[in-house]
Design an enzyme around this catalytic site. Structure first.
Site, PDB file in Angstrom:
ATOM      1  N   LYS A   1     -45.409 -40.452  34.184  1.00  0.00           N
ATOM      2  CA  LYS A   1     -46.167 -40.818  33.050  1.00  0.00           C
ATOM      3  C   LYS A   1     -45.815 -41.738  31.883  1.00  0.00           C
ATOM      4  O   LYS A   1     -44.516 -41.976  32.198  1.00  0.00           O
ATOM      5  CB  LYS A   1     -46.873 -39.244  32.329  1.00  0.00           C
ATOM      6  CG  LYS A   1     -47.467 -38.278  33.291  1.00  0.00           C
ATOM      7  CD  LYS A   1     -47.430 -36.762  32.734  1.00  0.00           C
ATOM      8  CE  LYS A   1     -48.322 -35.930  33.508  1.00  0.00           C
ATOM      9  NZ  LYS A   1     -48.761 -34.855  33.067  1.00  0.00           N
TER      10      LYS A   1
ATOM     11  N   TYR B   1     -57.984 -36.682  35.967  1.00  0.00           N
ATOM     12  CA  TYR B   1     -57.727 -35.346  35.377  1.00  0.00           C
ATOM     13  C   TYR B   1     -59.400 -34.719  35.179  1.00  0.00           C
ATOM     14  O   TYR B   1     -59.541 -33.984  34.563  1.00  0.00           O
ATOM     15  CB  TYR B   1     -57.347 -35.558  33.945  1.00  0.00           C
ATOM     16  CG  TYR B   1     -55.922 -35.529  33.924  1.00  0.00           C
ATOM     17  CD1 TYR B   1     -55.094 -34.794  34.911  1.00  0.00           C
ATOM     18  CD2 TYR B   1     -55.022 -36.832  33.411  1.00  0.00           C
ATOM     19  CE1 TYR B   1     -53.865 -34.722  34.717  1.00  0.00           C
ATOM     20  CE2 TYR B   1     -53.594 -36.805  33.728  1.00  0.00           C
ATOM     21  CZ  TYR B   1     -53.039 -35.802  34.338  1.00  0.00           C
ATOM     22  OH  TYR B   1     -51.772 -35.939  34.442  1.00  0.00           O
TER      23      TYR B   1
ATOM     24  N   PHE C   1     -57.803 -29.994  25.609  1.00  0.00           N
ATOM     25  CA  PHE C   1     -56.672 -31.188  25.614  1.00  0.00           C
ATOM     26  C   PHE C   1     -56.999 -32.519  26.356  1.00  0.00           C
ATOM     27  O   PHE C   1     -56.349 -33.404  26.619  1.00  0.00           O
ATOM     28  CB  PHE C   1     -55.381 -30.748  26.020  1.00  0.00           C
ATOM     29  CG  PHE C   1     -55.475 -30.131  27.339  1.00  0.00           C
ATOM     30  CD1 PHE C   1     -55.195 -31.068  28.620  1.00  0.00           C
ATOM     31  CD2 PHE C   1     -55.376 -28.789  27.746  1.00  0.00           C
ATOM     32  CE1 PHE C   1     -55.330 -30.431  29.804  1.00  0.00           C
ATOM     33  CE2 PHE C   1     -55.477 -28.051  29.046  1.00  0.00           C
ATOM     34  CZ  PHE C   1     -55.417 -28.978  30.235  1.00  0.00           C
TER      35      PHE C   1
ATOM     36  N   ARG D   1     -43.819 -30.294  43.731  1.00  0.00           N
ATOM     37  CA  ARG D   1     -44.051 -29.437  42.809  1.00  0.00           C
ATOM     38  C   ARG D   1     -43.047 -28.653  42.216  1.00  0.00           C
ATOM     39  O   ARG D   1     -42.703 -28.429  41.058  1.00  0.00           O
ATOM     40  CB  ARG D   1     -45.300 -28.574  43.035  1.00  0.00           C
ATOM     41  CG  ARG D   1     -46.711 -29.364  43.142  1.00  0.00           C
ATOM     42  CD  ARG D   1     -47.377 -29.529  41.890  1.00  0.00           C
ATOM     43  NE  ARG D   1     -47.757 -28.293  41.501  1.00  0.00           N
ATOM     44  CZ  ARG D   1     -48.645 -28.736  40.340  1.00  0.00           C
ATOM     45  NH1 ARG D   1     -48.842 -29.740  39.678  1.00  0.00           N
ATOM     46  NH2 ARG D   1     -49.044 -27.601  39.601  1.00  0.00           N
TER      47      ARG D   1
ATOM     48  N   THR E   1     -45.271 -26.589  34.372  1.00  0.00           N
ATOM     49  CA  THR E   1     -46.256 -27.457  33.288  1.00  0.00           C
ATOM     50  C   THR E   1     -45.474 -27.647  32.029  1.00  0.00           C
ATOM     51  O   THR E   1     -45.644 -28.917  31.673  1.00  0.00           O
ATOM     52  CB  THR E   1     -47.600 -27.115  33.319  1.00  0.00           C
ATOM     53  OG1 THR E   1     -48.104 -26.883  34.749  1.00  0.00           O
ATOM     54  CG2 THR E   1     -48.679 -28.048  32.640  1.00  0.00           C
TER      55      THR E   1
ATOM     56  N   ARG F   1     -38.958 -31.562  34.886  1.00  0.00           N
ATOM     57  CA  ARG F   1     -39.499 -31.179  33.661  1.00  0.00           C
ATOM     58  C   ARG F   1     -38.488 -30.226  32.732  1.00  0.00           C
ATOM     59  O   ARG F   1     -38.443 -30.281  31.482  1.00  0.00           O
ATOM     60  CB  ARG F   1     -40.692 -30.344  33.793  1.00  0.00           C
ATOM     61  CG  ARG F   1     -42.101 -31.426  33.839  1.00  0.00           C
ATOM     62  CD  ARG F   1     -43.281 -30.562  34.421  1.00  0.00           C
ATOM     63  NE  ARG F   1     -44.362 -31.551  34.369  1.00  0.00           N
ATOM     64  CZ  ARG F   1     -45.371 -31.068  35.172  1.00  0.00           C
ATOM     65  NH1 ARG F   1     -45.558 -29.874  35.513  1.00  0.00           N
ATOM     66  NH2 ARG F   1     -46.637 -31.857  35.245  1.00  0.00           N
TER      67      ARG F   1
ATOM     68  N   ASN G   1     -44.840 -34.144  29.490  1.00  0.00           N
ATOM     69  CA  ASN G   1     -44.199 -33.468  30.709  1.00  0.00           C
ATOM     70  C   ASN G   1     -43.805 -34.454  31.911  1.00  0.00           C
ATOM     71  O   ASN G   1     -43.421 -34.250  32.675  1.00  0.00           O
ATOM     72  CB  ASN G   1     -44.668 -32.277  31.019  1.00  0.00           C
ATOM     73  CG  ASN G   1     -46.350 -32.424  31.740  1.00  0.00           C
ATOM     74  OD1 ASN G   1     -46.547 -33.772  31.838  1.00  0.00           O
ATOM     75  ND2 ASN G   1     -46.899 -31.374  32.111  1.00  0.00           N
TER      76      ASN G   1
ATOM     77  N   HIS H   1     -46.669 -36.117  37.039  1.00  0.00           N
ATOM     78  CA  HIS H   1     -47.577 -35.536  37.753  1.00  0.00           C
ATOM     79  C   HIS H   1     -47.330 -35.285  39.218  1.00  0.00           C
ATOM     80  O   HIS H   1     -46.678 -36.542  39.942  1.00  0.00           O
ATOM     81  CB  HIS H   1     -48.768 -36.188  37.581  1.00  0.00           C
ATOM     82  CG  HIS H   1     -49.894 -35.790  38.383  1.00  0.00           C
ATOM     83  ND1 HIS H   1     -50.736 -34.931  38.147  1.00  0.00           N
ATOM     84  CD2 HIS H   1     -50.011 -36.310  39.884  1.00  0.00           C
ATOM     85  CE1 HIS H   1     -51.481 -34.495  39.000  1.00  0.00           C
ATOM     86  NE2 HIS H   1     -51.410 -35.621  40.136  1.00  0.00           N
TER      87      HIS H   1
ATOM     88  N   GLU I   1     -56.300 -37.697  45.553  1.00  0.00           N
ATOM     89  CA  GLU I   1     -55.660 -38.441  44.522  1.00  0.00           C
ATOM     90  C   GLU I   1     -54.927 -39.919  45.193  1.00  0.00           C
ATOM     91  O   GLU I   1     -54.939 -40.936  44.496  1.00  0.00           O
ATOM     92  CB  GLU I   1     -54.445 -37.708  43.682  1.00  0.00           C
ATOM     93  CG  GLU I   1     -54.892 -36.755  43.189  1.00  0.00           C
ATOM     94  CD  GLU I   1     -54.052 -35.660  42.522  1.00  0.00           C
ATOM     95  OE1 GLU I   1     -54.357 -34.830  41.430  1.00  0.00           O
ATOM     96  OE2 GLU I   1     -52.786 -35.748  42.650  1.00  0.00           O
TER      97      GLU I   1
END
Ligand code: DAT
Ligand code: MG
Length: 166
Positions: A26, A66, A74, A102, A108, A119, A129, A132, A143
């Site tokens: 990100k 998203y 948010f 993951r 998260t 993270r 964070n 993704h 995706e």
């Protein structure tokens, strides 16, 4: 087809079910110079990079990516954040890569994410964070299709494969 099976020519070798997942560093991860760190961790683990690009994300793409969160409070700040500075979009491949990536990424909320995860090691705030990763095989396929064209994905097998898989 984004998820495929590689059938070994040698009967003695086990069949590998190679998955693909979508990973995005990100804007905060790019700005903080953590692109190399993210790539290093996925490479060192033994996954294969099959797609990679730096993207200045449009509002449309961020909203589509998203979409599942569009009713959340948010959502608009998340979309604004994703568009605020370039991201690094990637596709990684390997056996079980969706769930494993993951795990490497961590929870998260970076404050509660385990040390040793990306993270957990580098973040302090849920809205920053860093990274993704697709949450399921079907999400990953969706995706990858959203972010990459077929031509942008390489089909290749690293020469070290026999040293990663029995
Ligand atoms: P993940 O990215 O771990 O899959 P998610 O899909 O639940 O998490 O949420 C997507 C992103 O939205 C997440 O990475 C950061 C942001 N987000 C989630 N929950 C949030 C919250 N309570 N406040 C602010 N941002 C949040
Ligand atoms: Mg998610």
């Amino acid at each position: 087809m984004r998820v495929f099976h590689r059938h070994s020519q040698q009967a003695s070798k086990k069949e590998l079910a190679l998955e693909q997942t979508f990973i995005m560093v990100k804007p905060d991860g790019v700005q903080r110079g953590l692109v190399g760190e993210v790539i290093s961790r996925l490479e060192a683990k033994g996954f294969t990079l099959v797609g990679l690009k730096l993207v200045q994300v449009s509002k449309e793409l961020a909203e589509e990516h998203y979409d599942v969160h569009k009713e959340r409070p948010f959502f608009s700040s998340l979309v604004q954040f994703i568009c605020s500075s370039p991201v690094v979009a990637m596709v990684w491949q390997g056996e079980g890569v969706v769930a494993s990536a993951r795990t490497l990424i961590g929870a998260t909320n970076p404050l509660t994410a385990s040390p040793g995860t990306i993270r957990g090691d580098y973040g302090v705030s849920i809205g920053r964070n860093l990274i993704h990763g697709s949450d399921a095989i079907e999400t990953a396929q969706k995706e990858i299709g959203l972010w990459f064209s077929d031509k942008e994905l390489a089909s290749w097998e690293p020469t070290m494969t026999p040293w990663l898989y029995e």
